[in-house]
Design a protein around this motif. Structure first.
Motif, PDB file in Angstrom:
ATOM      1  N   LEU A 327       7.742 -30.366 -22.219  1.00  0.00           N
ATOM      2  CA  LEU A 327       9.080 -30.830 -23.220  1.00  0.00           C
ATOM      3  C   LEU A 327      10.034 -29.413 -22.804  1.00  0.00           C
ATOM      4  CD1 LEU A 327      10.464 -32.876 -24.964  1.00  0.00           C
ATOM      5  CD2 LEU A 327       9.858 -31.428 -26.948  1.00  0.00           C
ATOM      6  N   ASN A 328       9.620 -28.501 -22.929  1.00  0.00           N
ATOM      7  CA  ASN A 328      10.525 -27.101 -22.647  1.00  0.00           C
ATOM      8  C   ASN A 328      10.785 -27.141 -21.189  1.00  0.00           C
ATOM      9  OD1 ASN A 328      10.273 -26.245 -25.235  1.00  0.00           O
ATOM     10  ND2 ASN A 328       8.339 -25.140 -25.116  1.00  0.00           N
ATOM     11  N   CYS A 329      10.153 -27.487 -20.379  1.00  0.00           N
ATOM     12  CA  CYS A 329      10.358 -27.539 -18.968  1.00  0.00           C
ATOM     13  C   CYS A 329      11.459 -28.710 -18.495  1.00  0.00           C
ATOM     14  CB  CYS A 329       9.143 -27.679 -17.925  1.00  0.00           C
ATOM     15  SG  CYS A 329       8.197 -26.191 -18.192  1.00  0.00           S
ATOM     16  N   VAL A 330      11.284 -29.702 -18.912  1.00  0.00           N
ATOM     17  CA  VAL A 330      12.057 -30.827 -18.959  1.00  0.00           C
ATOM     18  C   VAL A 330      13.716 -30.470 -19.440  1.00  0.00           C
ATOM     19  CG1 VAL A 330      11.884 -32.405 -20.715  1.00  0.00           C
ATOM     20  CG2 VAL A 330      12.348 -33.354 -18.421  1.00  0.00           C
ATOM     21  N   ARG A 331      13.643 -29.861 -20.547  1.00  0.00           N
ATOM     22  CA  ARG A 331      14.943 -29.162 -21.199  1.00  0.00           C
ATOM     23  C   ARG A 331      15.468 -28.673 -20.126  1.00  0.00           C
ATOM     24  NH1 ARG A 331      12.680 -28.992 -27.456  1.00  0.00           N
ATOM     25  NH2 ARG A 331      13.063 -30.931 -27.919  1.00  0.00           N
ATOM     26  N   LYS A 332      14.732 -27.533 -19.750  1.00  0.00           N
ATOM     27  CA  LYS A 332      15.531 -26.474 -18.607  1.00  0.00           C
ATOM     28  C   LYS A 332      15.889 -27.230 -17.622  1.00  0.00           C
ATOM     29  CE  LYS A 332      12.569 -22.413 -19.980  1.00  0.00           C
ATOM     30  NZ  LYS A 332      11.536 -21.570 -19.406  1.00  0.00           N
ATOM     31  N   ALA A 333      15.497 -28.195 -17.077  1.00  0.00           N
ATOM     32  CA  ALA A 333      15.918 -29.170 -15.974  1.00  0.00           C
ATOM     33  C   ALA A 333      17.240 -29.916 -16.369  1.00  0.00           C
ATOM     34  CB  ALA A 333      14.911 -30.163 -15.539  1.00  0.00           C
ATOM     35  N   ILE A 334      17.258 -29.988 -17.394  1.00  0.00           N
ATOM     36  CA  ILE A 334      18.587 -31.075 -18.222  1.00  0.00           C
ATOM     37  C   ILE A 334      19.557 -30.076 -18.078  1.00  0.00           C
ATOM     38  CG2 ILE A 334      19.415 -32.349 -19.835  1.00  0.00           C
ATOM     39  CD1 ILE A 334      16.831 -33.647 -20.204  1.00  0.00           C
ATOM     40  N   LYS A 335      19.558 -28.827 -18.786  1.00  0.00           N
ATOM     41  CA  LYS A 335      20.162 -27.737 -18.811  1.00  0.00           C
ATOM     42  C   LYS A 335      20.915 -27.368 -17.523  1.00  0.00           C
ATOM     43  CE  LYS A 335      20.996 -23.123 -21.148  1.00  0.00           C
ATOM     44  NZ  LYS A 335      20.522 -22.192 -21.805  1.00  0.00           N
ATOM     45  N   LEU A 336      20.034 -27.396 -16.522  1.00  0.00           N
ATOM     46  CA  LEU A 336      20.662 -27.167 -15.055  1.00  0.00           C
ATOM     47  C   LEU A 336      21.361 -28.260 -14.373  1.00  0.00           C
ATOM     48  CD1 LEU A 336      17.653 -25.027 -13.930  1.00  0.00           C
ATOM     49  CD2 LEU A 336      19.663 -23.950 -14.444  1.00  0.00           C
ATOM     50  N   ASN A 337      20.719 -29.267 -14.824  1.00  0.00           N
ATOM     51  CA  ASN A 337      21.538 -30.808 -14.053  1.00  0.00           C
ATOM     52  C   ASN A 337      21.345 -31.823 -15.116  1.00  0.00           C
ATOM     53  OD1 ASN A 337      22.402 -32.871 -12.948  1.00  0.00           O
ATOM     54  ND2 ASN A 337      21.043 -32.494 -10.868  1.00  0.00           N
ATOM     55  N   GLU A 338      22.370 -32.226 -15.940  1.00  0.00           N
ATOM     56  CA  GLU A 338      22.306 -33.266 -17.057  1.00  0.00           C
ATOM     57  C   GLU A 338      22.655 -34.678 -16.354  1.00  0.00           C
ATOM     58  OE1 GLU A 338      26.682 -32.480 -18.974  1.00  0.00           O
ATOM     59  OE2 GLU A 338      25.033 -31.883 -19.960  1.00  0.00           O
ATOM     60  N   HIS A 339      22.646 -34.763 -15.115  1.00  0.00           N
ATOM     61  CA  HIS A 339      23.081 -35.972 -14.359  1.00  0.00           C
ATOM     62  C   HIS A 339      21.946 -36.889 -13.827  1.00  0.00           C
ATOM     63  CE1 HIS A 339      27.307 -34.836 -15.525  1.00  0.00           C
ATOM     64  NE2 HIS A 339      26.763 -33.685 -14.781  1.00  0.00           N
ATOM     65  N   VAL A 340      20.536 -36.370 -14.057  1.00  0.00           N
ATOM     66  CA  VAL A 340      19.499 -37.343 -13.540  1.00  0.00           C
ATOM     67  C   VAL A 340      18.876 -37.926 -14.537  1.00  0.00           C
ATOM     68  CG1 VAL A 340      17.510 -36.831 -11.847  1.00  0.00           C
ATOM     69  CG2 VAL A 340      19.531 -35.133 -11.716  1.00  0.00           C
ATOM     70  N   ALA A 341      18.821 -39.178 -14.271  1.00  0.00           N
ATOM     71  CA  ALA A 341      18.353 -40.187 -15.333  1.00  0.00           C
ATOM     72  C   ALA A 341      16.917 -39.953 -15.678  1.00  0.00           C
ATOM     73  CB  ALA A 341      18.548 -41.791 -14.839  1.00  0.00           C
ATOM     74  N   ASP A 342      16.180 -39.860 -14.624  1.00  0.00           N
ATOM     75  CA  ASP A 342      14.820 -39.577 -14.747  1.00  0.00           C
ATOM     76  C   ASP A 342      14.463 -38.484 -15.575  1.00  0.00           C
ATOM     77  OD1 ASP A 342      12.745 -40.920 -13.416  1.00  0.00           O
ATOM     78  OD2 ASP A 342      13.535 -40.490 -11.401  1.00  0.00           O
ATOM     79  N   TYR A 343      15.202 -37.242 -15.728  1.00  0.00           N
ATOM     80  CA  TYR A 343      15.038 -35.998 -16.721  1.00  0.00           C
ATOM     81  C   TYR A 343      15.007 -36.732 -18.061  1.00  0.00           C
ATOM     82  CZ  TYR A 343      15.838 -33.183 -12.420  1.00  0.00           C
ATOM     83  OH  TYR A 343      15.991 -32.521 -11.344  1.00  0.00           O
ATOM     84  N   TRP A 344      16.066 -37.465 -18.366  1.00  0.00           N
ATOM     85  CA  TRP A 344      16.289 -38.018 -19.761  1.00  0.00           C
ATOM     86  C   TRP A 344      15.116 -39.054 -20.092  1.00  0.00           C
ATOM     87  CZ3 TRP A 344      19.518 -35.628 -22.911  1.00  0.00           C
ATOM     88  CH2 TRP A 344      20.773 -34.883 -22.614  1.00  0.00           C
ATOM     89  N   LEU A 345      14.750 -39.624 -19.305  1.00  0.00           N
ATOM     90  CA  LEU A 345      13.784 -40.708 -19.452  1.00  0.00           C
ATOM     91  C   LEU A 345      12.482 -39.970 -19.802  1.00  0.00           C
ATOM     92  CD1 LEU A 345      12.459 -43.514 -19.438  1.00  0.00           C
ATOM     93  CD2 LEU A 345      12.385 -43.528 -17.156  1.00  0.00           C
TER      94      LEU A 345
END
Length: 468
Positions: A327-345
């Motif tokens: 969870l912490n890692c995917v939040r970092k990914a979203i912080k860097l790029n919040e426009h990828v649907a896979d990250y939010w999924l």
């Protein structure tokens, strides 16, 4: 660097210091032309364009006919968007140095920066009258760039093709040609052109490579592999060809071969975060999550702002059921790029795993907003509702998905499953009928939602009636 210049570097640094003192004290000191040129070069190298322009002005006061200083000043003015002043300097330079190719080249560049693409082309056409044959491909490439920047893709294609007639190994022309052919929908028709280039020079690794790119973009991966293979036979250390071969294998779901080609790329190219992520992705597909995790982490060592690597680490940790770390890692990914649907999924799935239902729903909503035609979002989002016994809400989510994907059989099957569980048999049968009409062979996915043997038998009989 020229050996003589390297030996005299301390002198140049001393000259720069003297120039700084002169400016500070508002004095006048004499520097020879060579020194002025190197002072300007020093400031340009530092990115101090204002001071470089001052050095040009002082130099031109003493050496008004210096072509080098005039070109430097014109370049600096253009970089500061002072285009008219830049062209004025270049006109003066042309007066003293008629048909000088450096002057003409910079004029063409300035016109292009101004958006005056037709005038830029005119200057480059003038250059072609004076330039050596072996250098014409570069000018034709610049003409192609001017046309391309002006939105004249057909004319750009013509110039890039001409450039390749002079130099088949002009990689920039090959790359931009492929881009223009794709944007104008001419990729398929370009295959004959690349084959003509190959007939002219069967040992041109670049021609084979670009033919491979065309096939890849057309989804003809087997043909692409053959073209890339020829390119690597001719040039054994051709890292880009190995990389594209690997991508083609990935698209063909031949993950072992893809992995081998990514490793070959790594052997012939300085590692990048992107390459490490692709290599990790191939290990992921091979279910070797330990190796995948290793290379995603290698990617982060090179660039800890690489969002794809953080996401890859999250996926691998999730496989190991390390939900919090993932969870912490995917939040970092979203912080860097919040426009990828896979990250939010993935965030939604992980939030649900640890019991944060409301946060999970918010994440699914964001994923659906970014990519409403992504089937998995609606399936996984609705499943969280179903798991909680909220059959009506699960069905509502699927309905939202069907608004975006009205011909999706899987969503209709899922709607039928939720409706059966909710007791709305009439609506369930309607959705089941539509699903069977769209894709009869996919009906087995329904049985997962009815593990009881008796219910499966009843469902089977119902589905058999529709087949008849």
């Amino acid at each position: 660097m020229h050996p003589e210049f390297e030996e005299r570097q301390p002198d140049w640094r001393d000259s720069v210091q003297r120039f700084e003192v002169m400016l500070k004290n508002q004095e006048r000191q004499f520097f020879d032309l060579d020194t002025y040129e190197h002072i300007v070069e020093h400031y340009i190298g530092e990115g101090n364009w204002e001071r470089a322009l001052q050095a040009c002005d002082f130099g031109l006061e003493h050496f008004p006919y210096s072509l080098e200083l005039m070109l430097d000043k014109a370049h600096l003015l253009a970089q500061n968007q002072r285009f008219d002043e830049s062209l004025e300097i270049l006109d003066r330079a042309a007066l003293f140095n008629p048909h000088d190719l450096d002057v003409l080249f910079m004029q063409g560049g300035v016109y292009s920066m101004m958006g005056e693409y037709d005038q830029s082309v005119e200057v480059y056409e003038q250059m072609l009258l004076y330039i050596e044959e072996e250098e014409k491909d570069d000018i034709l490439f610049q003409m192609g760039q001017a046309y391309q920047n002006g939105g004249k893709y057909e004319e750009a294609i013509e110039q890039y093709k001409k450039a390749l007639q002079y130099n088949l190994d002009n990689e920039n022309a090959l790359y931009e040609l492929a881009f223009c052919l794709e944007i104008t929908g001419q990729l398929e028709s370009s295959i004959d052109f690349y084959n003509e280039l190959i007939d002219r020079d069967p040992y041109s690794h670049n021609a084979w490579y670009n033919l491979g790119i065309v096939y890849s973009k057309l989804g003809q991966y087997q043909d692409a592999l053959q073209a890339y293979d020829y390119a690597t036979v001719i040039k054994e250390d051709f890292a880009s060809a190995y990389f594209n071969m690997a991508n083609a294998y990935m698209n063909l779901e031949r993950y072992k071969e893809a992995n081998e080609k990514y490793l070959l790329t790594l052997r012939n190219e300085t590692p990048t975060s992107d390459l490490y992520c692709h290599l990790a992705g191939s290990y992921e597909k091979l279910k070797d999550f330990g190796k995948a995790l290793e290379y995603y982490r290698e990617a982060l060592k090179l660039d800890n702002q690489w969002d794809e690597a953080w996401y890859g680490v999250a996926v691998c940790l999730a496989v190991e059921e390390k939900w919090i770390e993932s969870l912490n890692c995917v939040r970092k990914a979203i912080k860097l790029n919040e426009h990828v649907a896979d990250y939010w999924l993935t965030l939604g799935e992980l939030e649900y795993k640890i019991g944060n239902v409301f946060s999970a729903i918010e994440a699914f909503e964001k994923a659906a907003e970014l990519d409403p035609e992504y089937e998995d979002i609606w399936l996984k989002w609705s499943l969280t509702m179903f798991d909680q016994g909220q059959f009506d809400k699960a069905y509502e989510v699927i309905q939202d998905g069907l608004n975006e994907l009205p011909d999706n059989a899987t969503l209709y099957y899922r709607a039928a499953a939720y409706l059966f569980h909710g007791g709305d048999y009439k609506e369930a049968l309607l959705n089941l009928e539509i699903a069977l009409t769209l894709d009869y062979s996919a009906h087995e996915q329904l049985y997962v939602f009815f593990p009881e043997l008796e219910k499966q038998k009843a469902l089977f009989k119902l589905i058999e009636q529709y087949r008849k």
